[in-house]
Design a protein around this motif. Structure first.
Motif, PDB file in Angstrom:
ATOM      1  N   GLY A 191     -38.072  -8.560 -18.645  1.00  0.00           N
ATOM      2  CA  GLY A 191     -38.328  -8.650 -16.851  1.00  0.00           C
ATOM      3  C   GLY A 191     -39.530  -7.870 -16.717  1.00  0.00           C
ATOM      4  N   GLY A 195     -42.398  -8.682 -14.428  1.00  0.00           N
ATOM      5  CA  GLY A 195     -42.200  -7.694 -13.703  1.00  0.00           C
ATOM      6  C   GLY A 195     -43.909  -7.020 -12.614  1.00  0.00           C
ATOM      7  N   ARG A 247     -32.554  -8.231  -4.814  1.00  0.00           N
ATOM      8  CA  ARG A 247     -31.090  -8.404  -6.315  1.00  0.00           C
ATOM      9  C   ARG A 247     -31.560  -7.135  -6.368  1.00  0.00           C
ATOM     10  NH1 ARG A 247     -29.639 -11.927  -9.550  1.00  0.00           N
ATOM     11  NH2 ARG A 247     -30.464 -11.306 -12.372  1.00  0.00           N
ATOM     12  N   VAL A 280     -37.777  -7.175  -3.025  1.00  0.00           N
ATOM     13  CA  VAL A 280     -36.983  -7.789  -4.252  1.00  0.00           C
ATOM     14  C   VAL A 280     -35.768  -7.458  -4.453  1.00  0.00           C
ATOM     15  CG1 VAL A 280     -36.724  -8.306  -6.536  1.00  0.00           C
ATOM     16  CG2 VAL A 280     -39.062  -9.155  -4.923  1.00  0.00           C
ATOM     17  N   GLY A 337     -38.995  -5.328 -12.573  1.00  0.00           N
ATOM     18  CA  GLY A 337     -38.142  -7.203 -13.349  1.00  0.00           C
ATOM     19  C   GLY A 337     -37.003  -6.648 -13.434  1.00  0.00           C
ATOM     20  N   GLY A 351     -33.325  -6.623  -9.760  1.00  0.00           N
ATOM     21  CA  GLY A 351     -34.029  -6.410 -10.673  1.00  0.00           C
ATOM     22  C   GLY A 351     -34.159  -7.902 -10.719  1.00  0.00           C
ATOM     23  N   ILE A 352     -35.585  -8.739 -11.055  1.00  0.00           N
ATOM     24  CA  ILE A 352     -36.038 -10.067 -11.392  1.00  0.00           C
ATOM     25  C   ILE A 352     -34.736 -10.850 -12.117  1.00  0.00           C
ATOM     26  CG2 ILE A 352     -37.422 -12.005 -11.824  1.00  0.00           C
ATOM     27  CD1 ILE A 352     -39.570 -10.258 -10.267  1.00  0.00           C
TER      28      ILE A 352
END
Length: 160
Positions: A108, A112, A147, A143, A101, A150-151
Motif C-alpha cells: 500500500g 500510495g 477510506r 482518499v 496506501g 488508506g487504499i
C-alpha cells in the motif's frame, strides 16, 4: 525514453528502489523475522506469549529500517544537492504515501507513493511548481475521507 532524457543514475535509482521494495516485501511475508514483525504489529503482548523474542525483533527491525533509510538517502543524494535538510520534503511525502496506501501495508505504501508521484508530476504543468504538494495532500485528504484506513489498509488491533 518517449522523448524524455533518462540518465544512468535515474535508472540505477529505480532499479535499487525496486530491489529494496521487493526484498522488504519478501522479508516481511516469507521469513520468520517477518512473521515476528507482523505479530508484534498486531498484538505485542500475545506475540510475546507465543514465543516471539520481542526485543530481538524490534532491534532487527530498527537496523533494517536504518539501513534502508541510509540507502534511500544515498540514492536521493545522487540526484540532488546534499545538505542537512535535504530529506525534509521527501520525508513528509513518504509519510503521506504510507498513510495514503494504508499504514501497515508495504504494498500500500508503494501504491500510495506511486499515486502521489503521479499527482505531483501531472499537477506541475497545470498549476505550477508551487502547487505540487498542495495537490498531493488534497488527494490524501480525499482518499482518507472515503477510506480512512488508506487504499490497501486494513483495520488491525484489538477492540474493547
Amino acid at each position: 525514453v518517449f522523448g524524455a532524457r533518462v540518465t544512468i543514475t535515474q535508472v540505477l535509482l529505480v532499479v535499487c528502489a525496486l530491489a529494496m521494495m521487493g526484498g522488504l516485501d519478501l522479508l516481511v511475508h516469507r521469513t520468520r523475522l517477518g512473521a515476528g514483525i507482523r505479530a508484534l504489529a498486531q498484538d505485542p503482548e500475545t506475540a510475546g506469549l507465543m514465543g516471539v523474542d520481542t526485543d530481538r525483533v524490534i532491534s532487527r527491525t530498527f537496523v533494517i529500517g536504518g539501513l534502508m533509510g541510509g540507502v534511500a538517502g544515498f540514492l536521493f543524494g545522487l540526484n540532488t544537492q546534499v545538505s542537512f535538510t535535504m530529506g525534509f520534503n521527501p520525508g513528509i511525502t513518504a509519510f503521506a504515501a504510507a498513510v495514503l496506501g494504508g499504514v501497515g501495508s508495504i504494498r500500500g505504501a508503494m501504491l500510495g507513493g506511486l499515486l502521489l508521484g503521479l499527482v505531483e508530476t501531472f499537477n506541475v504543468p497545470l498549476f505550477g511548481e508551487e502547487w505540487r504538494y498542495v495537490a498531493a495532500f488534497v488527494v490524501l485528504v480525499g482518499v482518507l475521507m472515503l477510506r480512512p484506513t488508506g487504499i490497501l489498509g486494513v483495520r488491525i488491533g484489538r477492540t474493547a
